[in-house]
Design a protein around this motif. Structure first.
Motif, PDB file in Angstrom:
ATOM      1  N   LEU A 105       0.856  -1.182   0.000  1.00 27.18           N
ATOM      2  CA  LEU A 105       0.000   0.000   0.000  1.00 27.18           C
ATOM      3  C   LEU A 105       0.890   1.229   0.000  1.00 27.18           C
ATOM      4  O   LEU A 105       1.849   1.314   0.784  1.00 27.18           O
ATOM      5  CB  LEU A 105      -0.891  -0.019   1.241  1.00 27.18           C
ATOM      6  N   CYS A 106       0.609   2.178  -0.888  1.00 25.23           N
ATOM      7  CA  CYS A 106       1.431   3.383  -1.030  1.00 25.23           C
ATOM      8  C   CYS A 106       0.543   4.623  -0.893  1.00 25.23           C
ATOM      9  O   CYS A 106      -0.587   4.639  -1.372  1.00 25.23           O
ATOM     10  CB  CYS A 106       2.129   3.419  -2.389  1.00 25.23           C
ATOM     11  N   SER A 107       1.075   5.649  -0.270  1.00 26.91           N
ATOM     12  CA  SER A 107       0.313   6.892  -0.181  1.00 26.91           C
ATOM     13  C   SER A 107       0.053   7.454  -1.576  1.00 26.91           C
ATOM     14  O   SER A 107      -1.068   7.826  -1.911  1.00 26.91           O
ATOM     15  CB  SER A 107       1.067   7.912   0.676  1.00 26.91           C
ATOM     16  N   LEU A 108       1.090   7.513  -2.402  1.00 22.90           N
ATOM     17  CA  LEU A 108       0.983   8.105  -3.736  1.00 22.90           C
ATOM     18  C   LEU A 108       1.909   7.379  -4.696  1.00 22.90           C
ATOM     19  O   LEU A 108       3.058   7.082  -4.363  1.00 22.90           O
ATOM     20  CB  LEU A 108       1.354   9.593  -3.681  1.00 22.90           C
ATOM     21  N   LEU A 109       1.388   7.117  -5.897  1.00 21.88           N
ATOM     22  CA  LEU A 109       2.177   6.506  -6.961  1.00 21.88           C
ATOM     23  C   LEU A 109       2.397   7.526  -8.080  1.00 21.88           C
ATOM     24  O   LEU A 109       1.710   8.548  -8.143  1.00 21.88           O
ATOM     25  CB  LEU A 109       1.453   5.275  -7.508  1.00 21.88           C
ATOM     26  N   PRO A 110       3.351   7.282  -8.974  1.00 21.81           N
ATOM     27  CA  PRO A 110       3.564   8.211 -10.091  1.00 21.81           C
ATOM     28  C   PRO A 110       2.269   8.456 -10.859  1.00 21.81           C
ATOM     29  O   PRO A 110       1.501   7.531 -11.131  1.00 21.81           O
ATOM     30  CB  PRO A 110       4.594   7.469 -10.958  1.00 21.81           C
ATOM     31  N   VAL A 131       1.778  -2.692 -11.421  1.00 28.51           N
ATOM     32  CA  VAL A 131       2.379  -4.024 -11.371  1.00 28.51           C
ATOM     33  C   VAL A 131       3.847  -3.851 -11.732  1.00 28.51           C
ATOM     34  O   VAL A 131       4.186  -3.397 -12.824  1.00 28.51           O
ATOM     35  CB  VAL A 131       1.695  -4.994 -12.348  1.00 28.51           C
ATOM     36  N   ARG A 132       4.716  -4.180 -10.793  1.00 27.38           N
ATOM     37  CA  ARG A 132       6.142  -4.005 -11.018  1.00 27.38           C
ATOM     38  C   ARG A 132       6.699  -5.178 -11.836  1.00 27.38           C
ATOM     39  O   ARG A 132       6.074  -6.241 -11.945  1.00 27.38           O
ATOM     40  CB  ARG A 132       6.874  -3.915  -9.675  1.00 27.38           C
ATOM     41  N   ASP A 133       7.877  -4.972 -12.402  1.00 30.33           N
ATOM     42  CA  ASP A 133       8.513  -6.035 -13.189  1.00 30.33           C
ATOM     43  C   ASP A 133       8.741  -7.290 -12.343  1.00 30.33           C
ATOM     44  O   ASP A 133       8.748  -8.409 -12.867  1.00 30.33           O
ATOM     45  CB  ASP A 133       9.837  -5.544 -13.763  1.00 30.33           C
ATOM     46  N   SER A 134       8.916  -7.091 -11.047  1.00 38.40           N
ATOM     47  CA  SER A 134       9.137  -8.222 -10.140  1.00 38.40           C
ATOM     48  C   SER A 134       7.864  -9.013  -9.872  1.00 38.40           C
ATOM     49  O   SER A 134       7.919 -10.091  -9.280  1.00 38.40           O
ATOM     50  CB  SER A 134       9.694  -7.716  -8.804  1.00 38.40           C
ATOM     51  N   GLY A 135       6.716  -8.458 -10.283  1.00 39.08           N
ATOM     52  CA  GLY A 135       5.434  -9.085  -9.990  1.00 39.08           C
ATOM     53  C   GLY A 135       4.755  -8.494  -8.774  1.00 39.08           C
ATOM     54  O   GLY A 135       3.565  -8.745  -8.533  1.00 39.08           O
ATOM     55  N   GLN A 136       5.502  -7.710  -7.990  1.00 34.45           N
ATOM     56  CA  GLN A 136       4.896  -7.051  -6.831  1.00 34.45           C
ATOM     57  C   GLN A 136       3.855  -6.045  -7.289  1.00 34.45           C
ATOM     58  O   GLN A 136       4.005  -5.398  -8.330  1.00 34.45           O
ATOM     59  CB  GLN A 136       5.967  -6.349  -6.001  1.00 34.45           C
ATOM     60  N   ILE A 137       2.811  -5.897  -6.497  1.00 34.89           N
ATOM     61  CA  ILE A 137       1.731  -4.953  -6.811  1.00 34.89           C
ATOM     62  C   ILE A 137       1.752  -3.816  -5.796  1.00 34.89           C
ATOM     63  O   ILE A 137       1.832  -4.055  -4.587  1.00 34.89           O
ATOM     64  CB  ILE A 137       0.366  -5.659  -6.798  1.00 34.89           C
ATOM     65  N   TRP A 138       1.697  -2.597  -6.316  1.00 33.59           N
ATOM     66  CA  TRP A 138       1.595  -1.418  -5.472  1.00 33.59           C
ATOM     67  C   TRP A 138       0.202  -0.831  -5.634  1.00 33.59           C
ATOM     68  O   TRP A 138      -0.271  -0.622  -6.764  1.00 33.59           O
ATOM     69  CB  TRP A 138       2.633  -0.366  -5.883  1.00 33.59           C
ATOM     70  N   LEU A 139      -0.443  -0.550  -4.515  1.00 31.74           N
ATOM     71  CA  LEU A 139      -1.758   0.085  -4.506  1.00 31.74           C
ATOM     72  C   LEU A 139      -1.621   1.533  -4.057  1.00 31.74           C
ATOM     73  O   LEU A 139      -1.021   1.808  -3.003  1.00 31.74           O
ATOM     74  CB  LEU A 139      -2.708  -0.637  -3.543  1.00 31.74           C
ATOM     75  N   GLY A 140      -2.180   2.472  -4.822  1.00 30.29           N
ATOM     76  CA  GLY A 140      -2.109   3.883  -4.470  1.00 30.29           C
ATOM     77  C   GLY A 140      -3.364   4.354  -3.756  1.00 30.29           C
ATOM     78  O   GLY A 140      -4.483   4.036  -4.172  1.00 30.29           O
ATOM     79  N   LEU A 141      -3.188   5.134  -2.698  1.00 32.60           N
ATOM     80  CA  LEU A 141      -4.326   5.660  -1.941  1.00 32.60           C
ATOM     81  C   LEU A 141      -4.766   7.034  -2.442  1.00 32.60           C
ATOM     82  O   LEU A 141      -5.947   7.363  -2.421  1.00 32.60           O
ATOM     83  CB  LEU A 141      -3.971   5.745  -0.455  1.00 32.60           C
TER      84      LEU A 141
END
Length: 312
Positions: free
Chosen positions: A89-94, A101-111
């Motif tokens: 979970l991220c406060s803000l994404l680009p 979805v990152r190249d590593s497969g990790q998922i970032w969620l923006g609030l």
């Protein structure tokens, strides 16, 4: 002239916990309540007053969505959700992206996102499920997600391990070509106010906005009980969190109240730890006091209820 004044008074009078028609809609749309969720057909979806209730560290989630420029927290998914893929979970994404979805497969969620369909927790659930089926890159919502699980239905745990960052360098921590994003990163870092999360209490954040410093503290207690307790402390002179600090009011966000203190420039976060812990203990005692408010406390409560401040 008298008629116009009476109309304005009627528009702005509210009961405790109610949103006035001329106030910003708590859904975050930026419109006045009477033109958004306060008007028939004014918003596309049913508004959920406390959308993050039931999530781990609800108060911190609200703070990351409304107050904190750069912060992250890993989410623990329920068994069978996402095949064990890591989600952050991220406060803000680009570009205020809802998910990546990152190249590593990790998922970032923006609030902190641009869209709003009435229930941010349902939006987060929908975009997370969409991200599980997407290739690396940005994932978003263009339409209301409709029926489906909310984020609370997909994660578990009692609390989040929140990390507040000095800037947005975490955006490119796993990227090889950092030079291509250098300009955008510098711009984002310049716009971010220095922020720190206190360690002695939950969901209290110090920030330096240049001309002043603030302590903003998201609290989970029901509004009426919290206002009574804050009034007791204010009347007793126990609402000071640092030398020269001033309790200036509070704002509502996603069904919760967040008291705000102005701090002298140069205060910093470290000196707030002990007084914040002391205030939390005093607040717990005041919350447990069910006696009737005194006349002085009632006057303090009335003043506090009218001290609404802007979030940013």
């Amino acid at each position: 002239m008298a008629k116009r004044s009476r109309t304005k008074a009627r528009d702005t009078e509210t009961t405790p916990g109610e949103v006035g028609p001329r106030q910003p809609c708590p859904c975050g749309s930026g419109r006045r309540y009477k033109a958004c969720h306060g008007a028939p057909g004014g918003a596309p979806d049913v508004f959920v007053g406390r959308p993050f209730q039931g999530l781990p560290s609800e108060c911190d989630v609200v703070a990351l969505r409304e107050l904190v420029p750069a912060a992250t927290a890993p989410l623990t998914l329920k068994d069978g959700v996402g095949d064990g893929r890591p989600v952050q979970l991220c406060s803000l994404l680009p570009m205020a992206a809802p998910a990546m979805v990152r190249d590593s497969g990790q998922i970032w969620l923006g609030l902190q996102v641009q869209h709003n369909f009435g229930d941010p927790a349902r939006d987060l659930g929908a975009v997370l499920l969409k991200a599980f089926e997407s290739e690396p890159g940005i994932v978003g919502l263009t339409d209301a997600p409709g029926e489906g699980p909310r984020l609370q239905d997909l994660v578990e745990g009692d609390s989040l391990d929140v990390t507040v960052h000095d800037g947005f360098d975490y955006w490119i921590a796993d990227v090889d070509d950092k030079e291509s994003m250098a300009a955008a990163l510098e711009q984002a870092n310049t716009a971010a106010s220095p922020t720190a999360r206190l360690a002695s209490v939950e969901a209290a954040y110090w920030t330096n906005v240049g001309s002043k410093e603030h302590l903003r503290w998201v609290m989970p207690e029901p509004e009426n009980e919290l206002l009574d307790a804050l009034a007791r402390l204010h009347a007793a002179g126990k609402d000071v969190v640092a030398e020269g600090s001033r309790f200036v009011g509070m704002f509502r966000a996603h069904g919760l109240l967040a008291p705000v203190w102005d701090l002298p420039v140069g205060t910093g976060a470290a000196v707030l730890e002990e007084p914040a812990a002391r205030f939390a203990a005093d607040l717990a005692e005041a919350l447990a006091d069910t006696s009737d408010l005194t006349a002085e406390q009632r006057a303090a409560r009335s003043g506090l209820a009218n001290r609404q401040v802007t979030i940013r």
